[in-house]
Design an enzyme around this catalytic site. Structure first.
Site, PDB file in Angstrom:
ATOM      1  N   CYS A   1     -18.614 -13.105  17.578  1.00 30.06           N
ATOM      2  CA  CYS A   1     -18.736 -14.499  17.840  1.00 30.06           C
ATOM      3  C   CYS A   1     -18.336 -14.961  19.302  1.00 30.06           C
ATOM      4  CB  CYS A   1     -17.631 -15.089  17.043  1.00 30.06           C
ATOM      5  SG  CYS A   1     -17.698 -14.762  15.280  1.00 30.06           S
TER       6      CYS A   1
ATOM      7  N   ARG B   1     -24.135 -14.067  21.282  1.00 31.53           N
ATOM      8  CA  ARG B   1     -23.310 -13.272  20.865  1.00 31.53           C
ATOM      9  C   ARG B   1     -22.826 -13.543  19.109  1.00 31.53           C
ATOM     10  NH1 ARG B   1     -19.496  -9.652  23.364  1.00 31.53           N
ATOM     11  NH2 ARG B   1     -20.627  -9.596  25.434  1.00 31.53           N
TER      12      ARG B   1
ATOM     13  N   TRP C   1     -20.640 -15.612  13.948  1.00 35.05           N
ATOM     14  CA  TRP C   1     -21.351 -14.569  13.375  1.00 35.05           C
ATOM     15  C   TRP C   1     -20.592 -14.294  12.226  1.00 35.05           C
ATOM     16  CZ3 TRP C   1     -20.984  -9.688  11.456  1.00 35.05           C
ATOM     17  CH2 TRP C   1     -22.274  -8.901  11.262  1.00 35.05           C
TER      18      TRP C   1
ATOM     19  N   ASN D   1     -12.000 -14.913  16.770  1.00 28.29           N
ATOM     20  CA  ASN D   1     -13.063 -13.769  16.779  1.00 28.29           C
ATOM     21  C   ASN D   1     -12.248 -12.748  16.203  1.00 28.29           C
ATOM     22  OD1 ASN D   1     -15.002 -15.172  18.047  1.00 28.29           O
ATOM     23  ND2 ASN D   1     -14.946 -14.039  20.124  1.00 28.29           N
ATOM     24  N   GLY D   2     -13.025 -11.792  15.229  1.00 25.86           N
ATOM     25  CA  GLY D   2     -12.280 -10.739  14.839  1.00 25.86           C
ATOM     26  C   GLY D   2     -12.095 -11.067  13.396  1.00 25.86           C
TER      27      GLY D   2
ATOM     28  N   GLU E   1     -36.472   4.398  18.789  1.00 26.24           N
ATOM     29  CA  GLU E   1     -36.058   3.203  19.341  1.00 26.24           C
ATOM     30  C   GLU E   1     -37.033   2.122  19.275  1.00 26.24           C
ATOM     31  OE1 GLU E   1     -33.374   1.707  20.412  1.00 26.24           O
ATOM     32  OE2 GLU E   1     -34.104   0.336  21.965  1.00 26.24           O
TER      33      GLU E   1
ATOM     34  N   LYS F   1     -36.786  -1.309  17.848  1.00 29.82           N
ATOM     35  CA  LYS F   1     -37.011  -2.549  18.633  1.00 29.82           C
ATOM     36  C   LYS F   1     -37.785  -3.606  17.769  1.00 29.82           C
ATOM     37  CE  LYS F   1     -34.866  -2.739  20.923  1.00 29.82           C
ATOM     38  NZ  LYS F   1     -33.861  -2.068  21.291  1.00 29.82           N
TER      39      LYS F   1
ATOM     40  N   GLU G   1     -36.022  -5.022  14.467  1.00 29.84           N
ATOM     41  CA  GLU G   1     -34.890  -6.130  14.878  1.00 29.84           C
ATOM     42  C   GLU G   1     -35.410  -7.457  15.307  1.00 29.84           C
ATOM     43  OE1 GLU G   1     -31.734  -4.221  17.300  1.00 29.84           O
ATOM     44  OE2 GLU G   1     -32.996  -3.833  18.784  1.00 29.84           O
TER      45      GLU G   1
ATOM     46  N   HIS H   1     -43.586  15.742   5.421  1.00 28.77           N
ATOM     47  CA  HIS H   1     -42.610  15.835   4.190  1.00 28.77           C
ATOM     48  C   HIS H   1     -42.075  14.771   3.724  1.00 28.77           C
ATOM     49  CE1 HIS H   1     -42.013  20.106   5.670  1.00 28.77           C
ATOM     50  NE2 HIS H   1     -42.049  19.804   6.937  1.00 28.77           N
TER      51      HIS H   1
ATOM     52  N   LYS I   1     -25.160  -9.648  19.437  1.00 28.40           N
ATOM     53  CA  LYS I   1     -25.445  -8.661  20.675  1.00 28.40           C
ATOM     54  C   LYS I   1     -24.161  -7.294  20.765  1.00 28.40           C
ATOM     55  CE  LYS I   1     -27.033  -7.309  24.343  1.00 28.40           C
ATOM     56  NZ  LYS I   1     -28.260  -6.465  24.494  1.00 28.40           N
TER      57      LYS I   1
HETATM   58  C1  G6P Z   1     -25.693  -4.197  18.361  1.00 28.10           C
HETATM   59  C2  G6P Z   1     -26.712  -4.601  19.252  1.00 28.10           C
HETATM   60  C3  G6P Z   1     -27.552  -3.509  19.459  1.00 28.10           C
HETATM   61  C4  G6P Z   1     -26.758  -2.422  20.162  1.00 28.10           C
HETATM   62  C5  G6P Z   1     -25.551  -1.962  19.413  1.00 28.10           C
HETATM   63  C6  G6P Z   1     -24.587  -1.142  20.202  1.00 28.10           C
HETATM   64  O1  G6P Z   1     -26.072  -3.847  17.223  1.00 28.10           O
HETATM   65  O2  G6P Z   1     -27.531  -5.477  18.385  1.00 28.10           O
HETATM   66  O3  G6P Z   1     -28.441  -3.687  20.410  1.00 28.10           O
HETATM   67  O4  G6P Z   1     -27.557  -1.181  20.471  1.00 28.10           O
HETATM   68  O5  G6P Z   1     -24.725  -3.115  18.661  1.00 28.10           O
HETATM   69  O6  G6P Z   1     -23.955  -1.984  21.058  1.00 28.10           O
HETATM   70  P1  G6P Z   1     -23.500  -1.635  22.312  1.00 28.10           P
HETATM   71  O7  G6P Z   1     -22.874  -2.728  23.192  1.00 28.10           O
HETATM   72  O8  G6P Z   1     -22.161  -0.471  21.966  1.00 28.10           O
HETATM   73  O9  G6P Z   1     -24.153  -0.671  23.113  1.00 28.10           O
END
Ligand code: G6P
Length: 608
Positions: A2, A27, A74, A100-101, A481, A485, A488, A504, A603
């Site tokens: 948040c 965020r 969030w 936050n938290g 990855e 992408k 998400e 498999h 994020k």
């Molecule tokens: C969240 C983000 C991802 C990111 C992950 C780890 O899930 O949406 O994009 O890879 O956190 O974040 P960090 O800041 O630790 O790389």
């Protein structure tokens, strides 16, 4: 996760809060709210949805308040509804709290407060805090917050204002970042510097168990045990244009396009051509200590975990040191074996991910040297590691990580060369790899020039609902990855697999409706990957290949080809991921998705 913003000064607080919240929206973005003191009233507005929804509620209202707090959420406890949005108020409506938290002991505190006669109207854990502060308030807000927090278990970054003390904001931190921004005749509070960068670049990062009492001309920091703390003011080097879209329709596209520059920044001053190695002073390790490393553990989450997997391939192959990669959320809850000579790297763009931070703590508790690969300077993980390497990618705002990923790989490549050259790698090989890295920004720029080709490709495939991504060797994590992408930001189901493993299980999924993105550059695994492509074609799958320029033979085997420049195997992941980032971006745009703020994601994940 948040976002928190606060202002106290001579200016009207509301526009500053709203602008700050917009900067923090990446965020968390399911609901938002503000509370401010207007004349002698506590006014609050909050709503489910984005900041624009909050703005609509405030349109046409003329407020002149010079003190307020805001929040973008969030959801953890309680759905993202109007009522559950922050700020939360006490029974009297005089105390407003943004948080936050997570308050872990919220149910026992709620029971205790209910017995004392407090009335609750939301499903959130945060509302407890407002009532707990009310319970302890006897005219001194700082003191009331301090006592309340001693009763709380969990994590918090909080901002509190109170009608009876209209000249201050009280803030406190435990496990969730907060900064105090210093202005002239005004001060700021934020969970992330982006929120206040327009107004000041001088900040103080609160440490865990610290509280700040912020007035317009001053701020006083103390610990939860009432010890005075001398603030360490830091200058932020990020500029405002770094956190703006600069003409791009989305942050994600801007960040993809920035990669030639961010990769250069990750290498700056670190390539040693004369000795065919790299320089990484931030590791804070002496030559002997680096030499004694006999095992590397890398822990991370999300995209950073994929970068870690690439690090595993590189370090094992070139430096011949055994590497284990583990999700931070798993690492923290088992009892990892740490021997003398083990080092633990944690990788985190934000430097705030709760599980990654906990993994670092666990590693250090067991006696390991804990090293970080972070982007955000001064972030919690960066501060708590014994040493590390910043990736210098600049602020990453798009929720889907792109430029941080490639910069993390770049740093892992530099670490690989450093460790390898102390061991078995020759000068010639080291020089070859350093030169290969030096060329990468140009090669990435070449790929980016073909953005239009990827967009056309996206147009052909964006209506499909399932994708498979395949790669071998170091391109297997690239496939993971690429799939991440896509899922998400476009909500298309996608899975990454090692190409040979397809037989498999996943092969059962292949038919004419299943596009398969195959990483097929001319590397040592090329012939094997071609066989895997044949297997897909034999089952009528559509193959989109990422291949090396000049590989004309592949055209007849696949449905579509995207060419990347020829490059040393060592640097291939840095280049092969670029078309996959662009493909995900364009498919999401074509499907009308909110690329920068995909549903349900955040994020930086500062809760477990
Ligand atoms: C969240 C983000 C991802 C990111 C992950 C780890 O899930 O949406 O994009 O890879 O956190 O974040 P960090 O800041 O630790 O790389």
């Amino acid at each position: 996760m948040c976002g928190i913003v606060g202002y106290i000064g001579e200016r009207s607080s509301l526009p500053i809060l709203i602008e700050g919240l917009k900067r923090l929206e990446y965020r968390g973005y399911d609901s938002a709210g503000v509370a401010f003191i207007e004349n002698s009233d506590m006014i609050f507005q909050k709503t489910a949805g984005k900041i624009t929804a909050l703005e609509k509620l405030l349109v046409g209202k003329k407020y002149s308040s010079k003190l307020g707090i805001g929040h973008t959420r969030w959801a953890t406890h309680g759905e993202p509804t109007d009522i559950n949005a922050h700020p939360h108020l006490d029974c009297t409506g005089k105390i407003a709290v943004v948080h936050n938290g997570i308050i872990e002991n919220y149910s026992s505190l709620k029971k205790f407060l209910k017995e004392k006669g407090h009335r609750f109207i939301t499903d959130t854990d945060t509302e407890i805090l407002a009532h707990l502060i009310e319970e302890h308030f006897e005219g001194d807000l700082l003191e009331a917050v301090r006592i309340a927090l001693t009763q709380v278990e969990g994590t918090y970054g909080v901002g509190v204002i109170c009608l009876d003390t209209p000249d201050k904001i009280v803030a406190a931190r435990l496990g969730s970042p907060l900064v105090v921004g210093r202005g002239k005749g005004e001060n700021f509070l934020a969970s992330d510097v982006a929120a206040i960068l327009r107004h000041t670049n001088q900040v103080v990062y609160l440490e865990d168990n610290e509280l700040a009492e912020i007035t317009k001309d001053n701020f006083i920091i103390s610990t939860i045990d009432k010890a005075h703390v001398s603030p360490k003011i830091q200058d932020i080097s990020w500029s405002l244009d770094m956190i703006e879209k600069s003409g791009y329709p989305h942050f994600m596209l801007k960040e993809i396009m920035e990669q030639p520059a961010t990769l250069r920044n990750a290498m700056r001053g670190r390539l040693n051509f004369e000795e065919g190695t790299s320089r990484l002073q931030g590791l804070n390790l002496q030559y002997e200590q680096l030499h004694e490393i006999n095992r590397v553990i890398i822990s991370a989450c999300g995209t950073s975990w994929h970068a870690a997997l690439i690090g595993e391939y590189l370090i094992e192959e070139y430096a011949r040191i055994p590497v284990e990669v583990e999700y931070a959320s798993e690492f923290r809850y088992r009892s990892p074996i740490i021997n003398p000579g083990s080092v633990v790297f944690v990788i985190s763009q934000s430097g705030e991910t709760a599980d990654t931070l906990a993994a670092l703590h666990e590693a250090k508790r067991k006696g390991a040297t804990g090293l970080g690969i972070c982007n955000v300077v001064g972030s919690t993980i960066a501060r708590e590691t014994d040493g590390g390497v910043y990736i210098h990618a600049g602020p990453e705002i798009g929720v889907a990580s792109t430029k941080a990923f490639t910069s993390q790989i770049m740093v892992l490549s530099l670490i690989t060369i450093l460790l390898a050259r102390m061991r078995n790698m020759s000068f010639e090989k080291g020089e070859e790899l350093i030169k290969a890295l030096d060329k990468v920004p140009e090669q990435v720029a070449e790929v980016l020039k073909k953005d239009d080709d990827v967009r056309h490709l996206a147009k052909r495939y964006y209506k499909k609902n399932n994708f498979l991504y395949l790669g071998r060797g170091v391109n297997f994590p690239v496939a993971l990855e690429g799939a991440l992408k896509l899922k998400e930001i476009s909500y298309i189901h996608a899975e990454g697999y090692p190409a040979a493993e397809m037989k498999h299980g996943p092969i059962a999924l292949i038919d004419e409706n299943m596009p398969v993105v195959v990483l097929a550059p001319k590397d040592s695994a090329y012939d094997k990957i071609i066989s895997n492509i044949q297997e897909i074609k034999a089952r009528k799958g559509n193959v989109i290949a990422v291949a090396t320029e000049g590989d004309d033979d592949i055209v007849s085997l696949v449905d579509d080809v995207f060419y990347i420049p020829e490059a040393n195997d060592f640097v291939l992941p840095l280049i092969s991921i670029i078309p996959l980032q662009l493909l995900a971006y364009h498919m999401a745009v074509l499907r009308g998705c909110d690329v920068d703020q995909p549903r349900n994601l955040a994020k930086s994940v500062t809760v477990e």
